[in-house]
Motif scaffolding. Structure first.
Motif, PDB file in Angstrom:
ATOM      1  N   PRO A  16       0.858  -1.124  -0.051  1.00 36.53           N
ATOM      2  CA  PRO A  16      -0.022   0.133  -0.051  1.00 36.53           C
ATOM      3  C   PRO A  16       0.753   1.299   0.061  1.00 36.53           C
ATOM      4  N   ARG A  17       0.217   2.393  -0.300  1.00 38.15           N
ATOM      5  CA  ARG A  17       0.791   3.630  -0.409  1.00 38.15           C
ATOM      6  C   ARG A  17      -0.132   4.733   0.458  1.00 38.15           C
ATOM      7  N   THR A  18       0.557   5.651   1.282  1.00 41.02           N
ATOM      8  CA  THR A  18      -0.301   6.684   2.026  1.00 41.02           C
ATOM      9  C   THR A  18      -0.749   7.664   0.765  1.00 41.02           C
ATOM     10  N   TYR A  62       0.140  11.823  -3.403  1.00 42.55           N
ATOM     11  CA  TYR A  62      -0.133  13.497  -3.673  1.00 42.55           C
ATOM     12  C   TYR A  62       1.365  13.713  -4.059  1.00 42.55           C
ATOM     13  N   ALA A  63       2.296  13.365  -3.352  1.00 46.89           N
ATOM     14  CA  ALA A  63       3.774  13.925  -3.913  1.00 46.89           C
ATOM     15  C   ALA A  63       4.143  13.604  -5.425  1.00 46.89           C
ATOM     16  N   ILE A  64       3.891  12.116  -5.470  1.00 48.62           N
ATOM     17  CA  ILE A  64       4.152  11.887  -6.729  1.00 48.62           C
ATOM     18  C   ILE A  64       3.496  12.178  -7.729  1.00 48.62           C
ATOM     19  N   ARG A 113       1.501   1.537   8.913  1.00 51.06           N
ATOM     20  CA  ARG A 113       2.583   2.161  10.152  1.00 51.06           C
ATOM     21  C   ARG A 113       3.577   2.966   9.443  1.00 51.06           C
ATOM     22  N   THR A 114       3.358   4.391  10.365  1.00 49.59           N
ATOM     23  CA  THR A 114       4.451   5.416   9.914  1.00 49.59           C
ATOM     24  C   THR A 114       5.342   5.637  11.219  1.00 49.59           C
ATOM     25  N   TYR A 131       0.140   5.328  12.921  1.00 49.46           N
ATOM     26  CA  TYR A 131      -0.580   4.739  11.975  1.00 49.46           C
ATOM     27  C   TYR A 131      -1.260   6.005  11.005  1.00 49.46           C
ATOM     28  N   GLY A 132      -1.075   5.559   9.707  1.00 50.95           N
ATOM     29  CA  GLY A 132      -1.667   6.549   8.906  1.00 50.95           C
ATOM     30  C   GLY A 132      -2.654   5.901   7.883  1.00 50.95           C
TER      31      GLY A 132
END
Length: 108
Positions: free
Chosen positions: A34-36, A41-43, A73-74, A78-79
């Motif tokens: 997964p990606r946050t 947004y950043a990419i 997990r960040t 968690y995010g």
């Protein structure tokens, strides 16, 4: 009788899923999942506006069930993140394969 452009045909959902912003998100999640939301947004912020990305994520997760929200997990706990629905993952891979086939046919 002339059919209106808003009328839905047999492949309208596929067309909707394969729109530029929707497919860009799916392609990133095919590479790493997964990606946050922040990563996405950043990419993609250079290619699409923030508003477009917000609408895209909402549409893909709520309306089409293409994305599945997940906890990631960040450093701060968690995010929220997203991963592709496993069934859609196979479809996206098939679309990439078919695109290559059509590209090769076009060159002949």
């Amino acid at each position: 009788m002339v059919k209106k452009e808003k009328d839905k045909d047999d492949v309208w959902v596929l067309r909707k899923v394969l729109s530029r912003p929707n497919y860009a998100v799916m392609a990133l999640l095919l590479q790493k999942s997964p990606r946050t939301t922040r990563e996405l947004y950043a990419i993609l912020e250079k290619k699409f506006t923030r508003k477009t990305l917000i609408i895209t994520l909402r549409e893909l997760s709520l309306d089409l069930n293409v994305l599945q929200p997940t906890h990631i997990r960040t450093e701060k706990g968690y995010g929220l993140g997203y991963r592709l629905n496993p069934k859609v993952k196979e479809i996206a891979k098939s679309v990439q394969k078919f695109s290559k086939i059509i590209e090769n046919i076009r060159k002949v």
